[in-house]
Design an enzyme around this catalytic site. Structure first.
Site, mmCIF file in Angstrom:
data_model
loop_
_atom_site.group_PDB
_atom_site.id
_atom_site.type_symbol
_atom_site.label_atom_id
_atom_site.label_comp_id
_atom_site.label_asym_id
_atom_site.label_seq_id
_atom_site.Cartn_x
_atom_site.Cartn_y
_atom_site.Cartn_z
ATOM 1 N N SER A 1 0.814 -1.213 0.000
ATOM 2 C CA SER A 1 0.000 0.000 0.000
ATOM 3 C C SER A 1 0.850 1.265 0.000
ATOM 4 O O SER A 1 1.964 1.278 0.517
ATOM 5 C CB SER A 1 -0.865 -0.019 1.265
ATOM 6 N N TYR B 1 -3.312 5.445 -3.548
ATOM 7 C CA TYR B 1 -4.461 6.304 -3.197
ATOM 8 C C TYR B 1 -4.259 7.657 -3.860
ATOM 9 O O TYR B 1 -3.174 8.237 -3.756
ATOM 10 C CB TYR B 1 -4.529 6.516 -1.677
ATOM 11 N N LYS C 1 -9.034 -0.885 -8.138
ATOM 12 C CA LYS C 1 -9.348 -1.750 -6.987
ATOM 13 C C LYS C 1 -10.594 -1.199 -6.306
ATOM 14 O O LYS C 1 -10.590 -0.051 -5.837
ATOM 15 C CB LYS C 1 -8.165 -1.753 -6.019
#
Ligand SMILES: Cc1cc2nc3c(=O)[nH]c(=O)nc-3n(C[C@H](O)[C@H](O)[C@H](O)COP(=O)(O)O)c2cc1C
Length: 279
Positions: free
Chosen positions: A5, A28, A151
């Site tokens: 991540s 992100y 995702k």
């Protein structure tokens, strides 16, 4: 394939120096465009094979357990957390001996999560760009220039748009049920999504996979692969590296055993005739 991540505590460079198997970076979309560019460039320079843009966290889910426990990153010292530390001495020993808590992909850009306490929900709601749209995703996809997945896709319509913007994969996922309360299970969405786009990109089924048989069902329905979070995190929490290795061995043993019991010799033998649905 291993995925890491943007909010990881270990950098893409360090991971790349340790393993040479395929790697995915989960991204992100932050308000800070400098942070976004830096993540893309670092993952590319570290030879990551796949970029996955998470699209289901435009704001934080209502994580009631986090609200109740006061969980933040880094941890806040409250009466309850002091009690937890006191009753689990390894937490304190690890905290003091394992080096400073860092979020290496973010820390040059934001203080939240490292120097400033933030709940995960609050982080999503304040640091991520809530105006992210399909054009942004398309730009990221072409900037990355390699395998690119969205995702958190849960509908046929979005899956088709993922194809249109050049994605090579989608992860059918509801973030482990941690975002939109009451959303359908990814497995229940899988067949219609595979039917619509399964010949155009890789469809990965994610969430709630805790057994080899869960993987066999998803693959039989047409998923190219499965992925998960807690499927290895519970083992990690309970037994560290040895726990994760044991869990992976068990998944593999179960897959092999059950494929033998089903009379299948290869993954491509799996198909929908293995499944029955309740009417
Ligand atoms: C502790 C934890 C941390 C997670 N962190 C991230 C993250 O940083 N980025 C992300 O896209 N998803 C994150 N997720 C969601 C997982 O990637 C995945 O969508 C979810 O865990 C799948 O459901 P499962 O846990 O039932 O396998 C996290 C999940 C857990 C349990």
């Amino acid at each position: 394939m291993f995925g890491v991540s943007a909010l990881a505590t270990v950098s893409v460079e360090e991971i790349s120096s340790m393993i040479d198997t395929p790697k995915m970076f989960q991204f992100y979309f932050h308000k800070d465009r400098g942070l976004n560019d830096s993540c893309l460039e670092r993952a590319k320079a570290a030879n990551f094979d796949v970029m996955a843009l998470t699209v289901d966290t435009i704001t934080g889910g209502n994580r009631e357990r986090d609200l109740r426990t006061g969980f933040t990153s880094p941890p806040k010292l409250t009466l309850a957390s002091l009690y937890s530390f006191a009753t689990k001495p390894m937490w304190g020993i690890n905290y003091l001996t394992k080096g400073k808590f860092e979020l290496p992909h973010l820390q040059d850009f934001v203080k939240e999560g490292t120097d400033v306490n933030s709940s995960i929900g609050n982080y999503f709601s304040t640091m991520l760009d809530q105006s992210m749209n399909w054009k942004d995703a398309e730009n990221l996809c072409s900037k990355w220039g390699g395998h690119f997945a969205l995702k958190g896709i849960m509908s046929v319509e979005d899956a088709k748009r993922a194809v249109d913007i050049g994605c090579t994969g989608i992860m059918v996922s509801n973030h482990g049920g941690r975002q939109l309360d009451g959303s359908r299970a990814p497995f229940d969405q899988l067949a219609e999504i595979v039917d619509a786009v399964g010949d155009k990109l890789d469809v990965i089924c994610e969430g709630g996979i805790h057994r080899g048989t869960h993987m066999l069902k998803a693959l039989s329905l047409g998923a190219k692969a499965c992925s998960g979070g807690r499927l290895y995190l519970y083992a990690l929490a309970a037994g560290g590296q040895a726990g994760v290795e044991r869990a992976l061995e068990k998944y593999k043993a179960e897959l092999v055993r059950d494929m033998k019991l089903m009379g299948c010799t290869k993954i491509s033998d799996l198909n929908r005739s293995n499944l029955r649905f309740r009417k």
